[in-house]
Scaffold this active site. Structure first.
Site, PDB file in Angstrom:
ATOM      1  N   HIS A 105      40.255  43.470  31.188  1.00 15.66           N
ATOM      2  CA  HIS A 105      39.514  43.134  32.416  1.00 15.66           C
ATOM      3  C   HIS A 105      40.468  42.995  33.602  1.00 15.66           C
ATOM      4  O   HIS A 105      40.188  43.522  34.692  1.00 15.66           O
ATOM      5  CB  HIS A 105      38.732  41.837  32.216  1.00 15.66           C
ATOM      6  CG  HIS A 105      38.071  41.337  33.465  1.00 15.66           C
ATOM      7  ND1 HIS A 105      36.816  41.759  33.865  1.00 15.66           N
ATOM      8  CD2 HIS A 105      38.492  40.453  34.413  1.00 15.66           C
ATOM      9  CE1 HIS A 105      36.490  41.157  34.996  1.00 15.66           C
ATOM     10  NE2 HIS A 105      37.497  40.364  35.353  1.00 15.66           N
ATOM     11  N   GLU A 106      41.571  42.300  33.409  1.00 16.64           N
ATOM     12  CA  GLU A 106      42.519  42.129  34.513  1.00 16.64           C
ATOM     13  C   GLU A 106      43.133  43.469  34.908  1.00 16.64           C
ATOM     14  O   GLU A 106      43.411  43.695  36.092  1.00 16.64           O
ATOM     15  CB  GLU A 106      43.603  41.119  34.119  1.00 16.64           C
ATOM     16  CG  GLU A 106      43.077  39.732  33.805  1.00 16.64           C
ATOM     17  CD  GLU A 106      42.153  39.168  34.880  1.00 16.64           C
ATOM     18  OE1 GLU A 106      42.336  39.509  36.076  1.00 16.64           O
ATOM     19  OE2 GLU A 106      41.238  38.399  34.522  1.00 16.64           O
ATOM     20  N   HIS A 109      41.006  45.206  37.392  1.00 16.28           N
ATOM     21  CA  HIS A 109      41.270  44.849  38.788  1.00 16.28           C
ATOM     22  C   HIS A 109      42.450  45.638  39.342  1.00 16.28           C
ATOM     23  O   HIS A 109      42.441  46.057  40.511  1.00 16.28           O
ATOM     24  CB  HIS A 109      41.545  43.350  38.905  1.00 16.28           C
ATOM     25  CG  HIS A 109      40.340  42.498  38.741  1.00 16.28           C
ATOM     26  ND1 HIS A 109      39.176  42.692  39.473  1.00 16.28           N
ATOM     27  CD2 HIS A 109      40.094  41.423  37.939  1.00 16.28           C
ATOM     28  CE1 HIS A 109      38.280  41.786  39.132  1.00 16.28           C
ATOM     29  NE2 HIS A 109      38.813  41.004  38.194  1.00 16.28           N
ATOM     30  N   HIS A 113      42.385  48.145  42.548  1.00 17.13           N
ATOM     31  CA  HIS A 113      43.339  48.061  43.651  1.00 17.13           C
ATOM     32  C   HIS A 113      43.992  49.415  43.910  1.00 17.13           C
ATOM     33  O   HIS A 113      44.122  49.852  45.063  1.00 17.13           O
ATOM     34  CB  HIS A 113      44.400  47.007  43.323  1.00 17.13           C
ATOM     35  CG  HIS A 113      45.362  46.753  44.441  1.00 17.13           C
ATOM     36  ND1 HIS A 113      46.685  46.444  44.212  1.00 17.13           N
ATOM     37  CD2 HIS A 113      45.208  46.754  45.793  1.00 17.13           C
ATOM     38  CE1 HIS A 113      47.297  46.270  45.371  1.00 17.13           C
ATOM     39  NE2 HIS A 113      46.428  46.448  46.343  1.00 17.13           N
TER      40      HIS A 113
END
Length: 232
Positions: A105-106, A109, A113
């Site tokens: 999940h991270e 991100h 980005h």
């Protein structure tokens, strides 16, 4: 409790917040029970959270994004300023479904980005506005409760920025989770059953963001109701 509108007694506008309070309790129970359950289920491939993160990042050409361990339980996050995925110890070293799902999940991100995902960029642009608004809004709202003048209205306007931030956070978080599932499936990190289990973990975690957004929206409606009474 003293209320400037109702004297010493119960403020009926607090009823507006009841659904948010109940949902927040449910969301907290759900995320705690689900993450704890799947912390006890090891993934079949045996990857650690750090290995999953590195594999996803490298497969997307994000070689310069580093993976670090941080203290705390489920303190995992992606820092776009430092280009770092930070994973809590249980996630970094863990081989459980929760560990790899959170790590992926991270990375979602980080991919957002890198690809210039519009909602993430918009949320990032809101950060300085929200930091100022969150510090000033309740100060002005309290002044509005105590004195006549535009304080309450200005405070509500500033609080609206925080509400907008919470709402924009929802597509950012859900999109990161979807990216995580796709990446883990395409890279062979999880099988079909584990993909479903990982989605359960990420969906439960997302409920906390839904609860925060609901609370903010209902708090805004409550403040508007108070301001409307004040103008009558």
């Amino acid at each position: 409790m003293y209320s400037p509108y109702y004297g010493f007694g119960f403020d009926p506008t607090l009823i507006i917040l009841l659904p948010a309070i109940l949902f927040t309790m449910y969301a907290q129970f759900k995320v705690t029970s689900t993450t704890s359950r799947y912390f006890r289920v090891n993934s079949s491939r045996g990857y650690t959270g750090e290995q999953v993160a590195r594999k996803i990042l490298d497969s997307n050409g994000l070689y310069k994004v580093s993976v670090e361990m941080v203290r705390g339980r489920l303190s995992d996050h992606y820092d776009p300023r430092s280009n770092v995925v930070r994973l809590s110890q249980d996630v970094y070293y863990g081989t459980s479904i929760t560990s790899i799902a959170v790590a992926a999940h991270e990375c979602g991100h980080a991919i957002q980005h890198a690809k210039g995902y519009a909602p993430l960029n918009f949320r990032s642009a809101l950060v300085p506005v929200v930091n100022f608004a969150s510090n000033m809004s309740w100060f002005l709202i309290i002044l509005g409760f105590m004195f006549r003048g535009p304080f309450l209205q200005i405070g509500i306007l500033l609080f609206s920025a925080s509400v907008l931030f919470q709402l924009v956070t929802l597509p950012v978080e859900f999109n990161a989770s979807n990216r995580a599932i796709v990446q883990m499936t395409n890279l062979g990190i999880v099988d079909g059953k584990e993909s479903g289990q990982s989605r359960k973990v990420l969906t439960a975690a997302a409920l906390t963001y839904v609860a925060a957004a609901l609370t903010s929206v209902l708090q805004l409606l409550r403040l508007l109701a108070i301001a409307n009474r004040n103008n009558d």
